[in-house]
Motif scaffolding. Structure first.
Motif, PDB file in Angstrom:
ATOM      1  N   VAL A  61      39.026  51.061  32.634  1.00  0.00           N
ATOM      2  CA  VAL A  61      39.372  49.662  32.795  1.00  0.00           C
ATOM      3  C   VAL A  61      38.251  48.792  32.241  1.00  0.00           C
ATOM      4  O   VAL A  61      37.076  49.139  32.349  1.00  0.00           O
ATOM      5  N   THR A  62      38.641  47.698  31.602  1.00  0.00           N
ATOM      6  CA  THR A  62      37.661  46.699  31.198  1.00  0.00           C
ATOM      7  C   THR A  62      37.723  45.553  32.206  1.00  0.00           C
ATOM      8  O   THR A  62      38.811  45.158  32.637  1.00  0.00           O
ATOM      9  N   VAL A  63      36.563  45.060  32.588  1.00  0.00           N
ATOM     10  CA  VAL A  63      36.486  44.056  33.657  1.00  0.00           C
ATOM     11  C   VAL A  63      35.406  43.042  33.331  1.00  0.00           C
ATOM     12  O   VAL A  63      34.369  43.383  32.745  1.00  0.00           O
ATOM     13  N   VAL A  64      35.632  41.807  33.736  1.00  0.00           N
ATOM     14  CA  VAL A  64      34.588  40.793  33.755  1.00  0.00           C
ATOM     15  C   VAL A  64      34.479  40.278  35.183  1.00  0.00           C
ATOM     16  O   VAL A  64      35.494  39.968  35.825  1.00  0.00           O
ATOM     17  N   CYS A  65      33.256  40.247  35.690  1.00  0.00           N
ATOM     18  CA  CYS A  65      32.984  39.746  37.045  1.00  0.00           C
ATOM     19  C   CYS A  65      32.031  38.562  36.948  1.00  0.00           C
ATOM     20  O   CYS A  65      31.032  38.614  36.218  1.00  0.00           O
ATOM     21  N   ALA A  66      32.352  37.527  37.682  1.00  0.00           N
ATOM     22  CA  ALA A  66      31.498  36.335  37.690  1.00  0.00           C
ATOM     23  C   ALA A  66      31.273  35.887  39.133  1.00  0.00           C
ATOM     24  O   ALA A  66      32.234  35.673  39.877  1.00  0.00           O
ATOM     25  N   THR A  82      41.734  49.396  41.721  1.00  0.00           N
ATOM     26  CA  THR A  82      40.556  48.735  41.159  1.00  0.00           C
ATOM     27  C   THR A  82      40.230  47.455  41.905  1.00  0.00           C
ATOM     28  O   THR A  82      39.064  47.183  42.226  1.00  0.00           O
ATOM     29  N   ARG A  83      41.247  46.645  42.167  1.00  0.00           N
ATOM     30  CA  ARG A  83      41.021  45.405  42.914  1.00  0.00           C
ATOM     31  C   ARG A  83      40.407  45.694  44.272  1.00  0.00           C
ATOM     32  O   ARG A  83      39.477  45.000  44.718  1.00  0.00           O
ATOM     33  N   GLN A  84      40.904  46.730  44.950  1.00  0.00           N
ATOM     34  CA  GLN A  84      40.367  47.056  46.268  1.00  0.00           C
ATOM     35  C   GLN A  84      38.936  47.558  46.172  1.00  0.00           C
ATOM     36  O   GLN A  84      38.092  47.240  47.017  1.00  0.00           O
ATOM     37  N   PHE A  99      44.887  42.289  35.689  1.00  0.00           N
ATOM     38  CA  PHE A  99      44.766  41.785  37.058  1.00  0.00           C
ATOM     39  C   PHE A  99      43.668  40.730  37.127  1.00  0.00           C
ATOM     40  O   PHE A  99      42.814  40.628  36.245  1.00  0.00           O
ATOM     41  N   TYR A 100      43.721  39.955  38.183  1.00  0.00           N
ATOM     42  CA  TYR A 100      42.631  39.039  38.507  1.00  0.00           C
ATOM     43  C   TYR A 100      42.531  38.945  40.018  1.00  0.00           C
ATOM     44  O   TYR A 100      43.457  39.292  40.754  1.00  0.00           O
ATOM     45  N   ASP A 101      41.372  38.502  40.491  1.00  0.00           N
ATOM     46  CA  ASP A 101      41.175  38.374  41.935  1.00  0.00           C
ATOM     47  C   ASP A 101      40.042  37.384  42.181  1.00  0.00           C
ATOM     48  O   ASP A 101      39.133  37.239  41.357  1.00  0.00           O
ATOM     49  N   VAL A 102      40.125  36.701  43.298  1.00  0.00           N
ATOM     50  CA  VAL A 102      39.097  35.744  43.712  1.00  0.00           C
ATOM     51  C   VAL A 102      38.866  35.937  45.206  1.00  0.00           C
ATOM     52  O   VAL A 102      39.815  35.901  45.995  1.00  0.00           O
ATOM     53  N   PHE A 128      34.665  36.123  41.098  1.00  0.00           N
ATOM     54  CA  PHE A 128      35.874  36.058  40.277  1.00  0.00           C
ATOM     55  C   PHE A 128      35.910  37.326  39.421  1.00  0.00           C
ATOM     56  O   PHE A 128      34.916  37.672  38.777  1.00  0.00           O
ATOM     57  N   ALA A 129      37.047  38.005  39.408  1.00  0.00           N
ATOM     58  CA  ALA A 129      37.175  39.229  38.624  1.00  0.00           C
ATOM     59  C   ALA A 129      38.476  39.204  37.840  1.00  0.00           C
ATOM     60  O   ALA A 129      39.513  38.744  38.343  1.00  0.00           O
ATOM     61  N   LEU A 130      38.425  39.689  36.623  1.00  0.00           N
ATOM     62  CA  LEU A 130      39.613  39.799  35.779  1.00  0.00           C
ATOM     63  C   LEU A 130      39.454  41.054  34.946  1.00  0.00           C
ATOM     64  O   LEU A 130      38.364  41.355  34.458  1.00  0.00           O
ATOM     65  N   GLY A 131      40.535  41.834  34.821  1.00  0.00           N
ATOM     66  CA  GLY A 131      40.403  43.084  34.092  1.00  0.00           C
ATOM     67  C   GLY A 131      41.692  43.548  33.452  1.00  0.00           C
ATOM     68  O   GLY A 131      42.754  42.945  33.613  1.00  0.00           O
TER      69      GLY A 131
END
Length: 427
Positions: free
Chosen positions: A294-299, A260-262, A229-232, A241-244
């Motif tokens: 879950v693995t996630v990167v947040c920026a 997770t997105r929520q 998933f990704y979200d902005v 910015f998130a992607l996981g």
């Protein structure tokens, strides 16, 4: 005696006819899981052997009304508001499955007896026009639920005997199972479609001072959803910015990505620092006592009027982003952290990078670097080797190039979910 012989032959013929009709109904209704087509097929099969006229009444759960099918024209369909007082016998059959029989002696389409079971003006006119008529209302009950009513009419001297009614009820029971199967199939399809719409990757917003693009290719491509998933989201001058990537694939993983997105969005509403967002997500997932992680990167990206952008980031068991500089240099950022949901107490260490005009930050899931062809992996070296050729390119071009290189490497072999999110500094 001659009379006895005639009766015996007539009964034998009737038995064969009923056996054939029963078989036709069972086989004819087994070929479709479309509710309307199943209903219209049923009405066609019942005429003229069982009834001279037939119609179907089904409640519509989405509108609260009832839909009438059939009559003289098999393909007739009309949705009307539900008015129980206007058709008491029909309503009783709809609610309880209890059968009812009425006799219409005159050609009056508004007679109380006729409207109490047929109700629909057009259908009442058809029956009244061929009076006298003997009308049956049979409940279509399957799996303990009455899902509709089958209306059957015989005209003139051809009335309903007790044996005929018993046979019609047995056919209605068989038809109800087929109709209920079609109804359940359609309802599950609608539910799946609604969930799929909610789980699909979001439409990317317009961000002042930045250009943003994404690519998403799930393992089960026909579902358009998966475990990546990704979200902005954010506000002017301050974006997260998130992607996981959830461990797992398909619908089950997609359902968890929605939660997770929520969770990320809720946490970021109070504090956009990436390390805080990931800490909150870790707590939510660990408290759920699920074996999933879950693995996630947040920026957190804050563009400035002079054309540069400050980026604060943190990762939870995920590869850190790659920065493709405008001059072609490729930098793998050094940020590490434990996957979310694994341990109750986890602190995430933040990192930072500055993007100048034309620089692109690329976030990706392991469907890219761990793509496998035979015994070989796509790998980071392969990824960083071709990226310099796309220095200064728009983020959608960078994402498309990465996806295309991975697919060419796979050469048609199965792949994991692939998600890419690219941010280029400068409007």
């Amino acid at each position: 005696m001659p009379g006895d012989t005639a009766t015996s032959v007539s009964g034998e013929h009737n038995a064969r006819s009923r056996a054939q009709l029963t078989e036709d109904v069972e086989i004819g209704l087994a070929g479709t899981l479309n509710l309307r087509r199943t209903g219209l097929r049923l009405l066609t099969l019942l005429r003229p052997e069982l009834a001279d006229w037939s119609a179907l009444v089904l409640p519509d759960n989405r509108t609260g009304g009832v839909t009438f099918f059939g009559g003289d024209q098999i393909d007739f369909t009309d949705l009307v508001a539900r008015a129980p007082r206007a058709y008491p016998l029909l309503e009783r059959t709809l609610r309880s499955g209890q059968p009812h029989r009425v006799r219409c002696e005159t050609g009056d389409p508004t007679s109380a007896a006729l409207t109490s079971v047929v109700h629909h003006p057009r259908l009442c006119e058809q029956v009244a026009a061929r009076a006298p008529a003997d009308v049956l209302a049979l409940g279509l009950t399957a799996r303990g639920t009455t899902l509709g009513v089958l209306l059957l009419a015989r005209f003139g001297d051809r009335g309903w005997g007790d044996d005929d009614i018993g046979f019609a009820q047995r056919l209605a029971s068989r038809a109800a199972v087929a109709l209920d199967s079609a109804r359940l199939y359609e309802e599950r399809g609608r539910i799946a479609a609604a969930l799929q719409r909610g789980l699909r990757p979001p439409v990317l917003p317009e961000v002042d001072g930045l250009r943003v693009a994404a690519r998403y290719r799930p393992t089960a491509e026909h579902l358009e959803i998966g475990g990546d998933f990704y979200d902005v989201h954010g506000a002017a001058g301050d974006w997260l910015f998130a992607l996981g990537d959830f461990c797992g694939k398909g619908v089950e993983a997609a359902a968890l990505t929605g939660r997770t997105r929520q969770s990320i969005r809720t946490a970021a509403h109070f504090d956009r620092r990436p390390e805080v967002v990931l800490g909150a997500l870790n707590s939510v997932l660990h408290e759920a006592e699920s074996e999933q992680f879950v693995t996630v990167v947040c920026a957190r990206v804050r563009p400035h009027p002079d054309g540069h952008a400050d980026v604060d980031l943190a990762v939870a068991g995920h590869p850190a982003p790659i920065v493709l500089r405008a001059d072609g240099r490729v930098e793998q950022l050094e940020v590490y952290g434990t996957a979310a949901g694994v341990r109750a107490e986890t602190r995430y260490q933040p990192g930072a990078v500055r993007l100048e005009r034309g620089d692109t930050m690329l976030m990706y899931t392991d469907g890219v670097d761990e793509a496998r062809s035979g015994s070989a992996f796509f790998g980071m070296d392969r990824l960083t080797a071709f990226l310099p050729a796309y220095a200064g390119a728009a983020p959608d071009v960078v994402c498309e190039a990465v996806e295309q290189h991975v697919l060419e490497f796979l050469d048609g072999q199965p792949h994991d979910d692939i998600a890419l999110l690219a941010v280029t500094c400068g409007s």
